[in-house]
Motif scaffolding. Structure first.
Motif, short mmCIF file in Angstrom:
data_model
loop_
_atom_site.label_atom_id
_atom_site.label_comp_id
_atom_site.label_asym_id
_atom_site.label_seq_id
_atom_site.Cartn_x
_atom_site.Cartn_y
_atom_site.Cartn_z
N ALA A 1 0.93 -1.20 0.16
CA ALA A 1 0.14 0.02 0.12
C ALA A 1 0.91 1.19 -0.08
O ALA A 1 0.48 2.20 -0.35
N CYS A 2 2.13 1.17 0.43
CA CYS A 2 2.97 2.13 0.72
C CYS A 2 4.12 2.23 -0.45
O CYS A 2 5.04 2.90 -0.50
N SER A 3 4.06 1.41 -1.44
CA SER A 3 5.11 1.10 -2.37
C SER A 3 5.57 2.19 -3.21
O SER A 3 6.73 2.19 -4.04
N GLU A 4 4.48 3.22 -3.39
CA GLU A 4 5.09 4.58 -4.30
C GLU A 4 6.11 5.11 -3.58
O GLU A 4 6.91 5.84 -4.34
N HIS A 5 6.65 4.71 -2.34
CA HIS A 5 7.86 5.44 -1.70
C HIS A 5 9.02 4.49 -1.61
O HIS A 5 10.05 5.06 -1.24
N LEU A 6 8.63 3.23 -2.24
CA LEU A 6 9.99 2.09 -2.07
C LEU A 6 10.51 1.96 -3.53
O LEU A 6 9.75 1.98 -4.55
N GLU A 7 11.69 1.62 -3.32
CA GLU A 7 12.50 1.16 -4.71
C GLU A 7 11.97 -0.18 -4.82
O GLU A 7 11.75 -0.71 -6.17
N TYR B 1 12.41 8.65 3.04
CA TYR B 1 12.16 7.93 4.10
C TYR B 1 11.12 8.27 4.93
O TYR B 1 10.38 7.57 5.69
N GLN B 2 11.21 9.72 5.15
CA GLN B 2 10.14 10.37 6.36
C GLN B 2 8.65 10.19 5.56
O GLN B 2 7.71 9.89 6.27
N LEU B 3 8.83 10.22 4.16
CA LEU B 3 7.47 10.19 3.45
C LEU B 3 6.83 8.47 3.67
O LEU B 3 5.69 8.76 4.07
N PHE B 4 7.69 7.68 3.62
CA PHE B 4 7.26 6.42 3.86
C PHE B 4 6.68 6.22 5.15
O PHE B 4 5.71 5.60 5.60
#
Length: 567
Positions: free
Chosen positions: A402-408, A426-429
């Motif tokens: 669900a948070c993958s937009e912030h992940l590589e 990092y902080q956004l995630f």
């Protein structure tokens, strides 16, 4: 702690099974809770058989995998056996490579460096294969999402066979064969194999081509049992059979590497818990502190003296791992307190110099205090890398998705996962993950739970019951050691705290006119007051046998203790 008594099955089911097996009703209840409802189910449960293993060719692409390996052998190609650096990966590489080497010489192994390459198939590993004239790579415990890596290898005329057990993504890599029982289009009857288990199915299929029987492959099951224990997969169905016979190998004729890790253990018979706490951490320590190659060297070494030397080095790595674990856990706690994050729904901490090899262990340690989904980040190259651990019932993999937009990238299971991200994300995630957990976690998931299998009296704890419970082994997910509850208990005056900080509790418990039973509760020292002044209390516990100076006695291993009369 929440005490939850498991729902009691229908009375007619209990009576029918109890009569068929000639056991007490509560023993029948334990079995039905594990999905065992008939005499035939019970026979299979109590008497695991190698005949219960499924035909490996039922797994999607198995025929393609075997055909490609046989072609490579026929054409004298170089084969690389590639695997992850944890216990599941290194045991799988050891298993498949040693089997293939027993039939064919041109076999090499490759374990990626945790720090230089990270988890899974790496470009560096593919380049290594290319530089060494390797045209076939068998990837174990990884690869199911490595679409770009497989395409890169294909451009270099290197074929891949993937043996994985993680959840596939939307698309599968363009490999010669993808062996993964979790593929939606795979109808294999059991989908909870670990990576080493999938590797075993591969050699089982290869063995059938060579007219080998399943008994010929039994010596490899010490590796499979070790991986099953370490990877916390359900010990049901096929895993139960593999673990059962694997433990027999560990206790009778283990490979020199495993013998070297256990030969100083005083216990005569090792169980699955011993594998989890003695063998697995040491194998893991190689990849955490030094390099996973050391674990493969140990597990494929057939000279016992040389294996002892490897084991001694790994023992030092494990000691270093323990020191790092303590240091980083302390720093993580300080960070949570300094940032006033005790009341959050998740734990996400970062420090750039934390050792990447132990952050998963630290995440588990933090959950012991702050019972919530936890991620521990460190710096890895120019990115941040993390290990995630979760609490019962909460799917951390879905939360990461669900948070993958912030992940590589990310991958893993419901309760354990890994990921990388760019520093600026990092902080956004961290805030997105907290929001996701807050919105999706159920209230009851925020409190540790003790599931009680049955309420019994001390008079029910007989030699017959202990014999039956031994036959429930090996224990593990979906077949955990039965937890019992007993009410109206009092101490006979021997209760005391143990340990340097008086953190443990020991007592001699009695109920009604029963004989007293010794009990010990690790971490329960603070509950000494409940047992005093002849107060009646309730115990949640498992039943164990304690051996001291050649004498075996029954001992209760306390999970929790509370005042009498509580629901």
């Amino acid at each position: 702690m929440r005490w939850t008594l498991k729902p009691k099955p229908a009375e007619d089911k209990i009576k029918r099974l109890a009569e068929a097996l000639n056991v007490e009703d509560f023993v029948a209840t334990l079995l039905i809770q594990r999905g065992i409802e008939t005499f035939e189910d019970a026979k299979n449960f109590f008497r695991p058989s190698l005949e219960h293993l499924h035909d490996p060719y039922l797994m999607k692409d198995m025929d393609k995998a075997v055909a490609r390996i046989e072609l490579a052998i026929e054409n004298q190609e170089n084969i690389l056996v590639f695997g992850d650096y944890d216990v599941d990966g290194t045991t799988a590489v050891s298993l498949v490579s040693s089997y293939l080497k027993s039939h064919y010489p041109h076999i090499a192994t490759y374990i990626p460096d945790r720090y230089d390459e990270g988890y899974g198939i790496s470009y560096k590993g593919i380049d290594y294969a290319d530089d060494n004239g390797i045209s076939l790579i068998i990837a174990l415990d990884c690869g199911i999402k490595s679409i770009d890596h497989i395409a890169y290898a294909k451009a270099k005329n290197i074929d891949f066979i993937i043996c994985d057990h993680h959840r596939p993504g939307e698309f599968l890599p363009d490999a010669i064969a993808v062996l993964d029982p979790k593929r939606e289009d795979c109808s294999y009857p059991y989908d909870e194999l670990c990576g080493c288990g999938v590797g075993f199915k591969l050699i089982q299929a290869l063995g059938q081509n060579r007219n080998e029987t399943i008994e010929d492959l039994v010596p490899y099951l010490d590796l499979v049992a070790t991986a099953i224990a370490a990877d916390i997969v359900p010990i049901t169905g096929e895993n139960r059979v593999l673990a059962y016979f694997g433990l027999k190998v560990i206790n009778s004729e283990p490979r020199p590497g495993i013998k070297a890790l256990t030969h100083q253990v005083k216990k005569k018979v090792l169980d699955i818990t011993d594998v989890v706490f003695i063998i697995s951490p040491r194998i893991n320590a190689a990849g955490r502190i030094k390099h996973g190659n050391h674990a493969v060297e140990l597990l494929t070494e057939f000279d016992f003296e040389q294996a002892q030397q490897f084991a001694s080095e790994i023992e030092q790595y494990n000691a270093d791992r323990k020191d790092l674990d303590k240091k980083i856990t302390k720093e993580a706690f300080q960070q949570i307190l300094q940032n006033n994050e005790e009341e959050r729904f998740s734990t996400v901490v970062f420090q750039e110099d934390w050792h990447k090899g132990v952050i998963g262990i630290v995440a588990s340690r933090l959950i012991e205090t702050y019972y919530r989904p936890t991620l521990v980040f460190t710096k890895s190259g120019d990115k941040y890398a993390a290990s995630a651990r979760s609490v019962k019932g909460f799917d951390v993999y879905n939360a990461l998705d669900a948070c993958s937009e912030h992940l590589e990238q990310f991958g893993g299971h419901m309760y354990a996962a890994g990921m990388t991200l760019k520093a600026e994300n990092y902080q956004l995630f961290k805030e997105a993950f907290e929001k996701c957990v807050q919105e999706t976690i159920q209230p009851e998931m925020r409190t540790p739970e003790i599931e009680i299998d049955a309420e019994i009296n001390f008079s029910d704890i007989t030699p017959k019951l202990i014999r039956i419970l031994k036959q429930f082994e090996p224990f593990g997910p979906q077949n955990m050691t039965p937890v019992f509850m007993t009410k109206n208990v009092k101490d006979t005056g021997y209760a005391k705290t143990l340990g340097a900080e008086e953190e443990h509790l020991r007592l001699f418990a009695k109920q009604y006119n029963s004989d007293g039973i010794a009990a010990i509760g690790f971490g329960l020292g603070k509950k000494l007051n409940i047992t005093q002044n002849q107060n009646l209390f309730q115990l949640a516990y498992t039943i164990a046998e304690n051996e001291w100076n050649g004498t075996i006695s029954t001992q209760l291993m306390l999970k929790d203790i509370r005042t009498n009369g509580r629901d």
